[in-house]
Design an enzyme around this catalytic site. Structure first.
Site, PDB file in Angstrom:
ATOM      1  N   TYR A  61      70.359  55.808  90.543  1.00 57.41           N
ATOM      2  CA  TYR A  61      71.042  56.005  91.825  1.00 57.41           C
ATOM      3  C   TYR A  61      72.453  56.516  91.565  1.00 57.41           C
ATOM      4  O   TYR A  61      73.311  55.766  91.090  1.00 57.41           O
ATOM      5  CB  TYR A  61      71.093  54.722  92.646  1.00 57.41           C
ATOM      6  CG  TYR A  61      71.664  54.956  94.029  1.00 57.41           C
ATOM      7  CD1 TYR A  61      70.815  55.229  95.096  1.00 57.41           C
ATOM      8  CD2 TYR A  61      73.028  54.940  94.243  1.00 57.41           C
ATOM      9  CE1 TYR A  61      71.328  55.466  96.366  1.00 57.41           C
ATOM     10  CE2 TYR A  61      73.551  55.180  95.512  1.00 57.41           C
ATOM     11  CZ  TYR A  61      72.697  55.444  96.561  1.00 57.41           C
ATOM     12  OH  TYR A  61      73.206  55.694  97.811  1.00 57.41           O
ATOM     13  N   ASP A  86      83.656  55.684 103.568  1.00 50.16           N
ATOM     14  CA  ASP A  86      82.921  54.473 103.925  1.00 50.16           C
ATOM     15  C   ASP A  86      83.414  53.339 103.038  1.00 50.16           C
ATOM     16  O   ASP A  86      82.942  53.137 101.936  1.00 50.16           O
ATOM     17  CB  ASP A  86      81.417  54.706 103.729  1.00 50.16           C
ATOM     18  CG  ASP A  86      80.588  53.468 104.047  1.00 50.16           C
ATOM     19  OD1 ASP A  86      81.161  52.469 104.517  1.00 50.16           O
ATOM     20  OD2 ASP A  86      79.361  53.505 103.808  1.00 50.16           O
TER      21      ASP A  86
END
Length: 307
Positions: free
Chosen positions: A102, A193
């Site tokens: 990831y 974020d």
């Protein structure tokens, strides 16, 4: 005064021009939620993304998972076809993440006719005494924007890991200080974020973080502002933070907000979630001297006709 009605009309016009003049340069940050080949193949999603991103002069895109480097070129091509009045380019970080399975990239998409990239810096995750503070180290970019009141500014992106939000936000303060010293600038914006709300950041933790306690920092996206798409959540995850009085003064008052694309484009929640589970956040910067000169011209005209 021989032309009272004309005078009032021109005064109103000056006011309108001033408002428009300070409302033309937009900076955005958008978590695209796993943007890669799969999402790039969805025509309706790409169309919506084009509409959202072309609203902005500079857009920070997060969660770009384009391992084969195909999705981002497709997005840029879509942007340039959708908006024929501007040319869009991008600058991207390396793939970042602790796990090979990831990894993400930070990507800045910008209008080449209003913005120029003058520097970029991949922050190393090797702070003394605290190695590997970030899951995804900030990719810092300096922009020249001659039409803005600031002329030049630095953007520091961060997408924190939800499990490590407090530590990463504390480390982000050190990134800010490093960038200020390295590029000798005070005009720095932190955005992205941050996961800076709800279960990921407690009130007790916030009281200890320098990003919250430092007086030189202004959080433009206020608490209790929902930046999430799902109706079952209401969290202020996505943030814009500016450093210094000059940056605060360059911001159009009350312009920092999420962009509710679901409402704007009349999408169902399911359709909106196909685009992202986050709303982009945005802020407007005031223009520089061009609009001011035009206003001065009109004021001179007012003076003349009022004689």
């Amino acid at each position: 005064m021989r032309h009272p009605f004309l005078l009032q009309l021109l005064l109103a016009y000056v006011g309108v021009c001033d408002v428009r003049g300070v409302s033309e340069f937009k900076i955005c940050a958008f978590n695209l939620q796993h943007f890669g080949e799969s999402k790039a193949k969805k025509e309706d999603v790409m169309h919506t993304l084009a509409k959202i991103i072309t609203r902005c002069d500079v857009s920070l895109l997060q969660e770009v998972r384009d391992s084969k480097q195909k999705a981002l070129p497709q997005l840029l091509e879509r942007l340039n076809k959708y908006d024929i009045y501007h040319k869009y380019a991008a600058v991207a970080s390396e793939r970042l993440g602790r796990s090979e399975a990831y990894q993400e990239q930070y990507v800045f998409v910008y209008r080449t006719d209003t913005v120029t990239v003058t520097g970029q810096y991949q922050y190393p995750d090797n702070r003394p005494g605290d190695v590997d503070a970030f899951s995804r180290e900030p990719f810092v970019v300096r922009f020249k924007a001659p039409k803005t009141a600031l002329k030049e500014f630095v953007l520091v992106p961060q997408h924190t890991s939800p499990a490590n939000t407090t530590k990463e936000l504390e480390a982000l303060y050190d990134v800010l200080q490093h960038v200020r010293k390295m590029w000798k600038t005070e005009n720095v914006m932190l955005l992205g974020d941050f996961n800076a709300d709800c279960a990921y950041l407690s009130k007790r933790s916030r009281q200890k973080l320098r990003l919250f306690t430092e007086n030189s920092l202004s959080w433009l996206i206020k608490d209790k502002t929902d930046t999430t798409v799902r109706s079952t959540t209401s969290c202020t995850y996505d943030r814009i933070v500016v450093h210094g009085d000059a940056f605060v003064n360059a911001v159009v008052p009350f312009s920092a907000k999420p962009f509710n694309f679901q409402l704007e484009y009349q999408l169902t929640e399911e359709q909106a979630l196909m685009v992202s589970d986050h709303y982009p956040v945005e802020v407007l910067l005031k223009n520089g001297t061009a609009k001011l000169s035009f206003s001065l011209f009109l004021i001179s005209l007012l003076t003349f006709i009022s004689r």
